[in-house]
Write a protein that holds these residues in place. Structure first.
Motif, PDB file in Angstrom:
ATOM      1  N   ASP A 285       2.341  -1.222  -8.163  1.00 38.84           N
ATOM      2  CA  ASP A 285       3.771  -1.543  -8.230  1.00 38.84           C
ATOM      3  C   ASP A 285       4.048  -2.588  -9.299  1.00 38.84           C
ATOM      4  OD1 ASP A 285       4.390   0.244  -6.253  1.00 38.84           O
ATOM      5  OD2 ASP A 285       4.298  -1.236  -4.628  1.00 38.84           O
ATOM      6  N   ASP A 335      12.959   1.636  -5.957  1.00 42.76           N
ATOM      7  CA  ASP A 335      12.642   0.256  -6.350  1.00 42.76           C
ATOM      8  C   ASP A 335      13.482  -0.752  -5.575  1.00 42.76           C
ATOM      9  OD1 ASP A 335      10.779   1.160  -8.099  1.00 42.76           O
ATOM     10  OD2 ASP A 335      12.032   0.982  -9.890  1.00 42.76           O
ATOM     11  N   ARG A 338      12.187  -1.024  -2.167  1.00 44.14           N
ATOM     12  CA  ARG A 338      10.947  -1.805  -2.134  1.00 44.14           C
ATOM     13  C   ARG A 338      11.258  -3.307  -2.203  1.00 44.14           C
ATOM     14  NH1 ARG A 338       8.538   0.647  -5.940  1.00 44.14           N
ATOM     15  NH2 ARG A 338       7.330   2.042  -4.622  1.00 44.14           N
ATOM     16  N   ASN A 342       9.962  -5.686   0.736  1.00 47.14           N
ATOM     17  CA  ASN A 342       9.040  -6.775   0.435  1.00 47.14           C
ATOM     18  C   ASN A 342       9.569  -8.117   0.951  1.00 47.14           C
ATOM     19  OD1 ASN A 342       7.401  -4.950  -0.804  1.00 47.14           O
ATOM     20  ND2 ASN A 342       7.362  -5.953  -2.804  1.00 47.14           N
TER      21      ASN A 342
END
Length: 447
Positions: A285, A335, A338, A342
């Protein structure tokens, strides 16, 4: 008192103010020396000029009065007073005299007495009348000749002070521009260096100006290019190693399944291999290249609402969300998903208070002008202020502040990288009520 000391320390440490103060002192001392020198150099010639002028006026006036007919003297005195500013009065013993004073008075008096005689008297005021008074005699009669002081003192100390003040102000304004001109390239270099230290990408410094500034800016730009190349090479190496490790890990997982192992050993090996696979996923990533062509218009409000809904299913997370509807951005949904995942996972791992099994996460998004402002905050112990800037750096883990964790220290670095790909900004800070606050600003899609 403390504020005054801090301000004084700031003045002393700032290059702009230090340069300005030194230039101001140099200009002030130079001007004072110049004014003093000019006045000293012109003192004697000016005194001689004034003395000769006074002697000529007294001589001409005395000759005119001596050789004029008695019946015409009154008319002559009137003409001298109205046309030449010269007044003649009888000198009486009862006159109240204030002696002359001034920088040039001794030299003028010596010059006049040398021509008219030592018995000549001088005064700056007679019977409370201001002027330049000088005595002379016609036969045995004594008289005062009075001149307007402005004809003698053409430039007073007040005028010198006014001219000097105006010149000094103009010089100080010039010193401000000179200090700014000297300080500006260094200020740009300092700001760019600070941006590099904070993990940001500064604009290239202009390679123009004096040779020293050009060389410094050129060297700095070359250093930034080298750092970017190293970062790119590191990303490529990480991606290559991570990709190559995926194959043996998959093979090991298959061998564990086929091997005749106790269930506890099998579970432990599955956990270790799963952790290794997750770390490799982080590397991939982080090393993923930018793809501006892959940006699409995304309903950010719906994506965030789905992320918050998914997070509520986690057993150790309490989500409080407030999302304004109707916001769209240009980006990649995977994205952005993510990024949110996260941040939520980061709060899950590190924001639990001692003795608590759950963490509360406040999740909000609202429109601020042309930007969507996302805020994700937890109620954990927070991060030491001096360590906040390090959180976004790759391979950084603050175990002492946020607890132990399994990972490579790339979680927040990946978040920052993805936010920058979407032309956004990210800022980390501690909440006043406790916990870490992450603020993200993404530009809204234009209609």
């Amino acid at each position: 008192m403390s504020f005054a000391l801090n301000r004084l320390s700031w003045l002393k440490s700032g290059l702009f103010w230090r340069t300005f103060i030194l230039l101001a002192l140099l200009i002030t001392v130079s001007m004072a020396a110049w004014v003093w020198g000019v006045r000293m150099v012109e003192r004697t010639p000016r005194a001689r000029q004034i003395g000769a002028q006074v002697v000529s006026m007294v001589t001409i006036t005395r000759a005119a009065l001596t050789h004029s007919a008695p019946e015409l003297r009154r008319e002559l005195l009137f003409d001298l007073a109205s046309n030449e500013g010269i007044r003649v009065y009888p000198l009486e013993d009862t006159d109240v005299i204030v002696p002359s004073s001034g920088n040039l008075a001794p030299l003028i008096q010596a010059q006049v007495r040398d021509k008219l005689g030592n018995e000549t008297q001088f005064a700056s005021k007679v019977n409370d009348v201001d002027g330049f008074w000088i005595s002379f005699k016609i036969d045995d009669d004594a008289y005062w000749l009075m001149l307007d002081r402005r004809r003698i003192d053409r430039s007073s100390s007040v005028q010198w002070l006014g001219w000097g003040t105006i010149t000094l102000l103009l010089a100080l304004i010039g010193a401000v521009f000179i200090s700014r001109l000297i300080n500006l390239p260094l200020a740009r270099l300092t700001a760019a260096t600070r941006a590099i230290a904070n993990g940001q990408q500064p604009e290239p410094l202009p390679e123009k100006g004096p040779a020293e500034i050009r060389d410094a800016n050129r060297s700095f730009n070359q250093m930034v290019a080298d750092l970017n190349r190293v970062e790119s090479d590191r990303a490529v190496i990480l991606a290559g190693i991570s990709h190559d490790l995926r194959t043996p890990i998959s093979r090991m997982l298959l061998e564990v399944e086929l091997a005749n192992l106790p269930s506890d050993a099998r579970a432990g090996m599955h956990a270790d291999l799963g952790q290794m696979d997750a770390i490799i996923g982080q590397f991939l990533d982080y090393a993923k290249p930018d793809d501006p062509a892959g940006l699409r218009e995304i309903d950010l409000s719906a994506l965030l609402a789905d992320s918050a809904q998914e997070a509520t299913r986690l057993p150790d997370v309490q989500i409080v969300s407030e999302i304004e509807p109707g916001m769209t951005v240009m980006g990649q949904a995977i994205d952005l998903q993510r990024v949110i995942n996260n941040l939520i996972e980061n709060a899950r791992r590190y924001a639990k208070q001692s003795g608590s099994e759950t963490v509360k996460i406040d999740f909000s998004c609202r429109r601020e002008g042309n930007y969507a402002a996302i805020a994700i905050a937890d109620d954990g112990p927070g991060v030491p202020e001096l360590e906040i800037a390090r959180l976004l750096r790759p391979f950084t883990r603050l175990d002492t502040a946020r607890g132990q964790a399994n990972g490579a220290g790339l979680g927040l670095a990946i978040v920052e990288r993805l936010v920058k790909r979407h032309h956004g900004t990210i800022q980390l800070s501690n909440r006043t009520t406790g916990g870490l606050l992450v603020q993200i600003r993404l530009p809204l899609a234009k209609a």
